[in-house]
Scaffold this active site. Structure first.
Site, PDB file in Angstrom:
ATOM      1  N   GLY A 231      -1.112  -0.816   0.317  1.00 29.59           N
ATOM      2  CA  GLY A 231      -0.042   0.187   0.360  1.00 29.59           C
ATOM      3  C   GLY A 231      -0.293   1.205   1.463  1.00 29.59           C
TER       4      GLY A 231
ATOM      5  CG  LEU B 220       2.509   0.336   6.444  1.00 31.32           C
ATOM      6  CD1 LEU B 220       3.547  -0.687   6.884  1.00 31.32           C
ATOM      7  CD2 LEU B 220       1.909   1.061   7.651  1.00 31.32           C
ATOM      8  N   GLY B 221       2.425   3.691   2.903  1.00 33.94           N
ATOM      9  CA  GLY B 221       3.098   4.621   1.973  1.00 33.94           C
ATOM     10  C   GLY B 221       2.734   6.066   2.262  1.00 33.94           C
ATOM     11  CD  GLN B 222       3.832  11.574  -0.513  1.00 32.98           C
ATOM     12  OE1 GLN B 222       3.942  11.083  -1.638  1.00 32.98           O
ATOM     13  NE2 GLN B 222       3.947  12.872  -0.308  1.00 32.98           N
TER      14      GLN B 222
ATOM     15  CG  ASP C  42       2.532  -1.518   3.122  1.00 33.13           C
ATOM     16  OD1 ASP C  42       2.207  -0.376   2.744  1.00 33.13           O
ATOM     17  OD2 ASP C  42       3.562  -2.105   2.731  1.00 33.13           O
ATOM     18  CB  ILE C  43       4.491  -5.733   1.084  1.00 34.79           C
ATOM     19  CG1 ILE C  43       5.101  -7.091   0.767  1.00 34.79           C
ATOM     20  CG2 ILE C  43       5.568  -4.661   1.243  1.00 34.79           C
ATOM     21  CD1 ILE C  43       5.530  -7.280  -0.657  1.00 34.79           C
ATOM     22  NE  ARG C  44       7.406  -0.556   4.803  1.00 34.81           N
ATOM     23  CZ  ARG C  44       7.109   0.437   5.644  1.00 34.81           C
ATOM     24  NH1 ARG C  44       7.058   0.209   6.961  1.00 34.81           N
ATOM     25  NH2 ARG C  44       6.841   1.658   5.191  1.00 34.81           N
TER      26      ARG C  44
ATOM     27  CG  ASP D  17       3.086  -9.706  -2.424  1.00 31.01           C
ATOM     28  OD1 ASP D  17       4.085 -10.421  -2.619  1.00 31.01           O
ATOM     29  OD2 ASP D  17       2.651  -8.864  -3.247  1.00 31.01           O
TER      30      ASP D  17
ATOM     31  CE1 TYR E  42       3.912   7.582 -11.512  1.00 35.89           C
ATOM     32  CE2 TYR E  42       3.838   5.442 -10.462  1.00 35.89           C
ATOM     33  CZ  TYR E  42       3.442   6.765 -10.519  1.00 35.89           C
ATOM     34  OH  TYR E  42       2.572   7.268  -9.575  1.00 35.89           O
TER      35      TYR E  42
END
Ligand code: VAH
Length: 315
Positions: A6, A8-10, A32-34, A47, A136
């Site tokens: 993850g 590329l996340g915050q 990251d997934i992308r 992934d 969540y």
């Protein structure tokens, strides 16, 4: 050597930058997934539901530490609860299994979302009722228990923090409930007003990103003998409602005004969480010591977003 999921996340985007400065660019593998077009260090598309690929990528990189950040946050998880369960739990199980197989230390973020309406709302203790009413929150409580199981059953050195809302000027959060506290700064600078989807008087724990990143590094480097909690420590730097952050912004942008258009879904999530949690166990065990309060965070956020308060003329 560290692998981050993850990335590329915050949190991930800022944590990778910090880790590369602290440990050397080539010792931090971002995944990251992308695809990340402009990454300035080792990067792999991954992934987290692909356990074999996660194992192969971590093994090839000779990682000894994994920071597992890939997840769907609270508001998105209410829209896609099954996907949230599959990604949040499946990804974590893979991270735990791969960490066990490769003998890696693992960081798994938890959240104040582990608490629910029956949890004490003020000075929420480290050990207390955890009956969350969001998917969540269910994922985060199950995740905390799963991490403790892997530590107790297999000796995996997995550690976690119950993060409050995290605020940062760069990569925006994706699909969280506390995101209003990030959006408000950008809107204040760019439009001079903000319409909050969270109602006035709704208090939530928050922390500025630099303090969150330091907490991750400090926890992961802490002497394990000193850890009375594994998954996961309460950590918070401040608690405020929309009107208080708006008032702090107005000190720098006098014409700024906040309006309200409450989103019932995210409002009900926010109301199910504590007003303020007790971080004293993290302070006692490994010296948690956040530097930014609302005043200092606001100065830094507006500075970074607006290209410097000093240079801004009142709107
Ligand atoms: C969210 N920012 O809003 C995340 C976090 C405590 C909040 O978990 O879902």
């Amino acid at each position: 050597r560290i692998i981050v999921t993850g990335a590329l996340g915050q949190i991930g985007s800022e944590l990778v930058r910090k880790l590369r400065i602290e440990y050397g660019k080539d010792n931090v593998l971002a995944t990251d997934i992308r695809e990340d077009k402009n990454h300035d260090g080792p990067f792999e598309v991954l992934d987290v539901l692909d356990a074999l690929k996660m194992y192969e990528v971590a093994k090839k990189f000779k990682a000894d530490t994994m920071i597992h950040l890939a997840a769907l946050l609270s508001a998105t998880a209410e829209i896609k609860p099954i996907l949230a369960w599959e990604l949040n739990m499946g990804g974590l199980l893979n991270a735990l299994e791969v960490s066990k197989e490769l003998n890696m230390q693992l960081f798994n973020p938890s959240s104040i979302a582990v608490f629910g309406p029956s949890t004490p709302k003020n000075d929420t203790p480290q050990e207390t009722l955890q009956r969350p009413t969001t998917m969540y929150g269910v994922n985060k409580v199950a995740g905390e228990l799963l991490c403790d199981y892997y530590h107790l059953r297999y000796g995996v050195d997995v550690r976690g923090l119950r993060f409050p809302g995290l605020i940062s000027p760069g990569t925006p959060p994706g699909g969280g409930t506390t995101d209003y506290a990030v959006e408000i700064y950008h809107k204040a600078v760019n439009e001079g007003s903000y319409t909050s989807y969270i109602a006035e008087g709704t208090y939530m724990d928050m922390m500025y990103m630099p303090d969150a990143l330091n907490a991750i590094v400090e926890l992961m480097e802490a002497d394990p003998a000193k850890l009375t909690v594994r998954n996961a420590y309460n950590v918070s730097a401040m608690s405020f409602d929309p009107s208080e952050i708006a008032a702090e912004i107005k000190k720098h942008i006098p014409h700024f005004e906040i309006k309200y258009d409450v989103d019932p879904v995210r409002q009900s999530i926010a109301e199910s969480w504590p007003n303020n949690i007790d971080s004293s166990r993290a302070v006692a065990d490994w010296g948690f010591n956040p530097k930014y309060d609302l005043k200092a965070m606001t100065i830094d956020m507006l500075d970074k977003i607006g290209g410097g308060i000093k240079s801004r003329t009142p709107l």
